[in-house]
Design an enzyme around this catalytic site. Sequence first.
Site, PDB file in Angstrom:
ATOM      1  N   VAL A  12      -3.630   9.441  -7.280  1.00 59.30           N
ATOM      2  CA  VAL A  12      -2.565   8.583  -7.842  1.00 59.30           C
ATOM      3  C   VAL A  12      -1.877  10.105  -8.853  1.00 59.30           C
ATOM      4  CG1 VAL A  12      -1.279   7.001  -9.464  1.00 59.30           C
ATOM      5  CG2 VAL A  12      -2.964   5.856  -7.424  1.00 59.30           C
ATOM      6  N   TYR A 132     -13.420  -6.007 -11.146  1.00 54.87           N
ATOM      7  CA  TYR A 132     -12.314  -5.474 -11.193  1.00 54.87           C
ATOM      8  C   TYR A 132     -11.147  -6.158 -11.917  1.00 54.87           C
ATOM      9  CZ  TYR A 132      -8.957  -2.265 -10.230  1.00 54.87           C
ATOM     10  OH  TYR A 132      -7.757  -1.587 -10.104  1.00 54.87           O
ATOM     11  N   LYS A 136      -9.408  -5.273 -15.646  1.00 52.03           N
ATOM     12  CA  LYS A 136      -8.244  -5.487 -15.832  1.00 52.03           C
ATOM     13  C   LYS A 136      -7.312  -6.067 -16.662  1.00 52.03           C
ATOM     14  CE  LYS A 136      -7.344  -1.134 -13.912  1.00 52.03           C
ATOM     15  NZ  LYS A 136      -6.765   0.073 -14.224  1.00 52.03           N
ATOM     16  N   GLY A 182      -8.272   4.026  18.094  1.00 49.10           N
ATOM     17  CA  GLY A 182      -8.475   2.718  19.309  1.00 49.10           C
ATOM     18  C   GLY A 182      -9.577   1.930  19.600  1.00 49.10           C
ATOM     19  N   LYS A 183     -10.337   2.403  18.032  1.00 49.40           N
ATOM     20  CA  LYS A 183     -11.287   1.455  18.156  1.00 49.40           C
ATOM     21  C   LYS A 183     -11.043   0.628  17.259  1.00 49.40           C
ATOM     22  CE  LYS A 183     -14.125   5.362  19.258  1.00 49.40           C
ATOM     23  NZ  LYS A 183     -14.545   5.955  18.813  1.00 49.40           N
TER      24      LYS A 183
END
Length: 321
Positions: A12, A132, A136, A182-183
């Site tokens: 960020v 977390y 905060k 694709g997996k």
Amino acid sequence: MKIILIGGSGFVGTHLIDRLLEVSGLEVLNIDKNNSEKYPELTRIGNVMDWQTLVHHSKGGDVVVLLAAEHRDDVSPVSLYYDINVEGMRNTLKAMEVNDIKRLVFTSSVAVYGLDKDNPGEDAAIDAFNDYGKSKWQAEQVLDVWHRNHPDWNINIIRPTVIFGEGNRGNVYNLLKQIASGKFLMIGKGNNKKSMSYIGNIVAFIWFLIEQKKNGYEVYNYVDKPDFTTNDLVRHTGQILKKKIPTIRIPYWLGMFGGYGFDVLAFITRKKLNISSVRVKKFCAVTQFSSSKAMASGFVPPYTMEQGLRNMLEEEFGHKN
């Protein structure tokens, strides 16, 4: 105007510096415990646990943007969340007061609301489910008390949902990487909606608050609409990358069972793994939030969700890569 970023060497912060340097007349300085790969010349080494270093490097600042946070799902010991996120807030405010800086933009998180809530706005009940989110919220409470004792300060708090974009290496990147490969393994039905934020809009909103919201104390959720389901993300990824995405589906209970298995493996090996019960739970949860206050503030997001998703997918997983 001189803007001080604290913790601006990451995803960020790097995009925010990109945005701020587009504005003529701004001086930008980044204080971080790690040097910035892109902007080392603008970075000074400092830790939010060392308030005296913050004082030294933030002299002459007009606005502080506090980005520094302990945010991974697997931080150990958990006391680090509170050391960095709560005590770091106290140290930042102490340093700002010494240098007579009275404007702060703080990036909190929608994690304060918890999981599977009904599109909560800023006045919704606080119900954080992990350390977390709890840390905060405690940091926000420190700010609330501080502002009551310093009513002339200008404080803007942003609670963004999960942020994605070019250069991100978090959970959204890992999810899109699996889909694009694709997996992809779909846990559950994939109909749970996910509020997300594109990095280009987040940094534009931070600058909007700095430029336009110079008085008072405000809290804003930040979410880019519409909210996509996991099935929507699979469909959009296939359309943007022009490829068929085969999807294997397993029931939620089996996914959680596997997540607990990885928890045990991580404990035994003392390694941080990409799969855990917490991440499975978050993947399958409804994480939908309201951003009506931010959108009513006068801010206009420069990118749509589809544009942001296309920018990231083509940059990270397009044919040129």
